[in-house]
Write a protein that holds these residues in place. Structure first.
Motif, PDB file in Angstrom:
ATOM      1  N   GLN A 128      -3.609   2.092   3.784  1.00 36.41           N
ATOM      2  CA  GLN A 128      -3.566   3.460   3.139  1.00 36.41           C
ATOM      3  C   GLN A 128      -4.555   4.261   3.398  1.00 36.41           C
ATOM      4  O   GLN A 128      -5.819   4.372   3.079  1.00 36.41           O
ATOM      5  CB  GLN A 128      -3.666   3.092   1.794  1.00 36.41           C
ATOM      6  CG  GLN A 128      -2.533   2.181   1.052  1.00 36.41           C
ATOM      7  CD  GLN A 128      -2.490   2.164  -0.225  1.00 36.41           C
ATOM      8  OE1 GLN A 128      -2.993   2.934  -1.036  1.00 36.41           O
ATOM      9  NE2 GLN A 128      -2.035   1.121  -0.723  1.00 36.41           N
ATOM     10  N   PRO A 129      -4.465   4.732   4.932  1.00 32.65           N
ATOM     11  CA  PRO A 129      -5.619   5.135   5.696  1.00 32.65           C
ATOM     12  C   PRO A 129      -6.312   6.684   4.830  1.00 32.65           C
ATOM     13  O   PRO A 129      -7.365   6.867   4.988  1.00 32.65           O
ATOM     14  CB  PRO A 129      -4.929   5.804   6.619  1.00 32.65           C
ATOM     15  CG  PRO A 129      -3.453   5.777   6.525  1.00 32.65           C
ATOM     16  CD  PRO A 129      -3.228   4.881   5.691  1.00 32.65           C
ATOM     17  N   TYR A 130      -5.408   7.191   3.843  1.00 32.71           N
ATOM     18  CA  TYR A 130      -6.073   8.404   3.360  1.00 32.71           C
ATOM     19  C   TYR A 130      -6.807   8.103   1.883  1.00 32.71           C
ATOM     20  O   TYR A 130      -7.430   8.820   1.419  1.00 32.71           O
ATOM     21  CB  TYR A 130      -4.837   9.288   2.835  1.00 32.71           C
ATOM     22  CG  TYR A 130      -3.921   9.670   3.951  1.00 32.71           C
ATOM     23  CD1 TYR A 130      -4.478  10.779   4.984  1.00 32.71           C
ATOM     24  CD2 TYR A 130      -2.480   9.392   3.985  1.00 32.71           C
ATOM     25  CE1 TYR A 130      -3.827  11.112   6.212  1.00 32.71           C
ATOM     26  CE2 TYR A 130      -2.041   9.709   5.075  1.00 32.71           C
ATOM     27  CZ  TYR A 130      -2.495  10.666   6.202  1.00 32.71           C
ATOM     28  OH  TYR A 130      -1.661  10.993   7.159  1.00 32.71           O
ATOM     29  N   GLU A 131      -6.731   6.766   1.695  1.00 32.89           N
ATOM     30  CA  GLU A 131      -7.597   6.290   0.461  1.00 32.89           C
ATOM     31  C   GLU A 131      -8.625   5.390   0.726  1.00 32.89           C
ATOM     32  O   GLU A 131      -9.592   5.352   0.238  1.00 32.89           O
ATOM     33  CB  GLU A 131      -6.661   5.741  -0.706  1.00 32.89           C
ATOM     34  CG  GLU A 131      -5.537   6.827  -0.762  1.00 32.89           C
ATOM     35  CD  GLU A 131      -4.439   6.175  -2.215  1.00 32.89           C
ATOM     36  OE1 GLU A 131      -4.810   5.125  -2.616  1.00 32.89           O
ATOM     37  OE2 GLU A 131      -3.404   6.858  -2.365  1.00 32.89           O
ATOM     38  N   TYR A 138      -8.097  -0.893  -6.260  1.00 32.44           N
ATOM     39  CA  TYR A 138      -6.512  -0.878  -6.165  1.00 32.44           C
ATOM     40  C   TYR A 138      -5.863  -2.089  -7.354  1.00 32.44           C
ATOM     41  O   TYR A 138      -6.525  -3.175  -7.085  1.00 32.44           O
ATOM     42  CB  TYR A 138      -6.022  -1.500  -5.025  1.00 32.44           C
ATOM     43  CG  TYR A 138      -4.280  -1.370  -5.069  1.00 32.44           C
ATOM     44  CD1 TYR A 138      -3.866   0.017  -4.419  1.00 32.44           C
ATOM     45  CD2 TYR A 138      -3.583  -2.653  -5.043  1.00 32.44           C
ATOM     46  CE1 TYR A 138      -2.612  -0.016  -4.503  1.00 32.44           C
ATOM     47  CE2 TYR A 138      -2.265  -2.416  -5.080  1.00 32.44           C
ATOM     48  CZ  TYR A 138      -1.838  -1.304  -4.650  1.00 32.44           C
ATOM     49  OH  TYR A 138      -0.362  -1.183  -4.679  1.00 32.44           O
ATOM     50  N   PRO A 139      -5.039  -1.868  -8.118  1.00 28.50           N
ATOM     51  CA  PRO A 139      -4.530  -0.497  -8.301  1.00 28.50           C
ATOM     52  C   PRO A 139      -4.970   0.594  -9.497  1.00 28.50           C
ATOM     53  O   PRO A 139      -4.557   1.463  -9.553  1.00 28.50           O
ATOM     54  CB  PRO A 139      -3.051  -0.707  -8.889  1.00 28.50           C
ATOM     55  CG  PRO A 139      -3.322  -2.010  -9.642  1.00 28.50           C
ATOM     56  CD  PRO A 139      -4.385  -2.747  -8.868  1.00 28.50           C
ATOM     57  N   GLN A 243       1.496   5.226  -1.828  1.00 29.24           N
ATOM     58  CA  GLN A 243       0.204   5.379  -2.248  1.00 29.24           C
ATOM     59  C   GLN A 243       0.041   6.545  -3.200  1.00 29.24           C
ATOM     60  O   GLN A 243       0.792   7.661  -3.288  1.00 29.24           O
ATOM     61  CB  GLN A 243      -0.795   5.571  -0.917  1.00 29.24           C
ATOM     62  CG  GLN A 243      -0.595   6.857  -0.010  1.00 29.24           C
ATOM     63  CD  GLN A 243      -1.257   6.389   1.289  1.00 29.24           C
ATOM     64  OE1 GLN A 243      -1.035   5.390   1.861  1.00 29.24           O
ATOM     65  NE2 GLN A 243      -2.132   7.314   1.601  1.00 29.24           N
ATOM     66  N   ILE A 244      -1.151   6.478  -4.063  1.00 28.18           N
ATOM     67  CA  ILE A 244      -0.900   7.582  -5.065  1.00 28.18           C
ATOM     68  C   ILE A 244      -1.364   9.001  -4.680  1.00 28.18           C
ATOM     69  O   ILE A 244      -0.971  10.088  -5.176  1.00 28.18           O
ATOM     70  CB  ILE A 244      -2.118   7.107  -6.099  1.00 28.18           C
ATOM     71  CG1 ILE A 244      -2.014   7.950  -7.404  1.00 28.18           C
ATOM     72  CG2 ILE A 244      -3.656   7.516  -5.578  1.00 28.18           C
ATOM     73  CD1 ILE A 244      -0.904   7.643  -8.145  1.00 28.18           C
TER      74      ILE A 244
END
Length: 383
Positions: A128-131, A138-139, A243-244
Motif C-alpha cells: 500500500q504505497p500511499y499509506e 493496520y487495520p 486501501q482506506i
C-alpha cells in the motif's frame, strides 16, 4: 432478475465451536468441528456436501486444504477472499449454485486460532504505497480515519462511539457463550488506552479463536431436514476500494449498495427488519452501517445509539450475541453474524431472544470498509 432467488434456498444447519480460547487447536481443527456440528444440526453428513465455500487468512489455498481435511470432493467450490465479508459473498454464490443445480448441499465454513497463535495482525499485508510511509497500525488506523471524518462531518462524539461498545456488552451479558461479559460503562471506554485516535482499546473488537459453519440447501430439501429452515430472502454485495486512502467517501460505505440490493431482492425495507447483526470490528462500524443500511439518517448514528436504541430494551435489537466487540472475533467475523440471525429466527437465543423475530438482517464487512455484504433472512411465514 435476482428477485427470482428470494426464498429459494434456506440455511438448514449451523455450527459454532464456541471455543474462543483453544490452545493447541489449529484453524482447520476449528473449521472441521464447526462443519461437523452444522451437518449434525440438520441431519446430514460430509458425504452429502457437494458445494464447498471457505476463506481463511492463514491459508492461501483454503478450498483445497479444507476439501482434503474433510475428505470431500465438491463439484462446486468458491474460495473468494474479501476479508471478513467473504462468507456472505459465499452465501450469494451458493444461492445461485443451488438454484442452477451446480450443487445440492452447500457448506460455508471458517476456522481461526488468532488468539492462541499470538493475536497479532501484519502491519501491511498487501503493498500500500500511499499509506506505508506513514506507518499506520493496520487495520486500526484506517477505521480511526473513518471515525475522525464522521466526527468532523457530523459532530459524532467519542461518547457516542462508547455507547456502541456498552450496548454490545449489555447484550453479551445475556449470552453465556460471550467471551467478554464483565461490566462496561461509557466512562470505562473513554478511559481505555488510546490505540489510534479517536479509537481506544475498548472501541476495538476482541481477538479470539473460533470456528463457524452453515449448511444451505434448496427450500424444498431444507423443509425435509431436521431443523426449522431459515430462508434467504435477499442478498447484496459491494466492493468499493482496497486501501482506506482510496475510499470514495470516508463517511459512507458500500453498505449503501449491498443493502439496497438485498432489500430489493427481499422486497423489504429497513422498517420490516426485526433483528440486526452488524460486523462491529470497531465502534465506528456500527454507526456507519446503521446509517448506510437505512436504520437512521446519515449523520444521526451517534445520537441514535446514544438514545439507547440498540441496547437491550431499545427500539432495534442489534448485535444480540454481543458482537465482535464482546462475544467473539476470530480474525474474520462475518459468518458469526449469520449464526446469531439463525438462532434468533429459530427462537433459540435464550435470555437475549428478540420476541416474535421473523426477519433478520446480517451484514458483514471486509478489509478496511472495503467489501460489504448484506443478507436478509426470514422464517417460513415471510415467504
Amino acid at each position: 432478475m435476482s428477485a427470482r432467488l428470494r426464498g429459494r434456498c434456506a440455511i438448514a444447519g449451523i455450527g459454532n465451536t464456541r471455543r474462543w480460547n483453544a490452545p493447541g487447536r489449529s484453524p482447520f481443527d476449528q473449521l472441521q468441528e464447526a462443519a461437523v456440528l452444522a451437518l449434525e444440526d440438520c441431519g446430514l453428513g460430509l458425504r452429502d456436501v457437494d458445494g464447498l465455500y471457505c476463506a481463511m487468512s492463514t491459508s492461501g489455498l483454503p478450498v483445497l486444504n479444507v476439501a482434503e481435511r474433510l475428505g470431500i470432493r465438491p463439484r462446486q467450490a468458491d474460495g473468494t477472499m474479501v476479508g471478513g465479508a467473504s462468507f456472505l459473498f459465499h452465501l450469494q454464490s451458493a444461492m445461485a449454485a443451488l438454484e442452477t443445480g451446480l450443487c445440492d448441499v452447500a457448506l460455508i465454513c471458517y476456522g481461526s486460532n488468532q488468539l492462541t497463535a499470538g493475536g497479532k495482525l501484519a502491519s501491511m499485508p498487501d503493498p500500500q504505497p500511499y499509506e506505508a510511509p506513514f506507518a499506520p497500525r493496520y487495520p486500526i488506523s484506517s477505521y480511526a480515519l473513518a471515525a475522525a471524518r464522521h466526527m468532523h462531518q457530523y459532530g459524532t462524539t467519542r461518547e457516542q462511539l462508547a455507547d456502541v461498545a456498552v450496548a454490545a456488552r449489555l447484550w453479551a451479558q445475556r449470552n453465556p457463550d460471550a467471551y467478554a461479559r464483565g461490566a462496561l460503562t461509557r466512562d470505562d471506554v473513554l478511559a481505555s488506552r488510546m490505540i489510534s485516535d479517536p479509537l481506544s482499546k475498548a472501541d476495538c473488537c476482541l481477538v479470539t479463536d473460533g470456528g463457524a459453519a452453515v449448511v444451505l440447501a434448496s427450500a424444498e430439501r431444507a423443509r425435509d431436514l431436521r431443523r426449522q429452515p431459515v430462508y434467504v430472502l435477499g442478498t447484496g454485495v459491494a466492493v468499493s476500494h482496497r486501501q482506506i486512502s482510496a475510499m470514495p467517501d470516508l463517511a459512507a460505505t458500500g453498505a449503501v449498495e449491498s443493502g439496497r440490493r438485498a432489500y430489493a431482492m427481499a422486497g423489504l425495507s429497513p422498517r420490516d427488519i426485526d433483528h440486526v447483526m452488524l460486523y462491529d470490528a470497531f465502534t465506528i462500524n456500527t454507526l456507519l452501517f446503521l446509517e448506510d443500511l437505512g436504520f437512521c439518517a446519515k449523520g444521526e448514528g451517534g445520537s441514535f445509539v446514544a438514545s439507547g436504541a440498540i441496547a437491550p430494551g431499545g427500539s432495534l435489537a442489534v448485535n444480540t450475541n454481543g458482537g465482535g466487540l464482546s462475544c467473539n472475533h476470530p480474525g474474520m467475523y462475518g459468518l458469526f453474524t449469520l449464526l446469531e440471525s439463525v438462532q434468533q429466527l429459530r427462537g433459540e437465543a435464550g435470555e437475549r431472544q428478540v420476541p416474535n423475530a421473523r426477519v433478520s438482517l446480517a451484514h458483514a464487512n471486509g478489509g478496511v470498509l472495503s467489501s460489504q455484504a448484506t443478507a436478509i433472512l426470514g422464517t417460513a411465514d415471510t415467504l
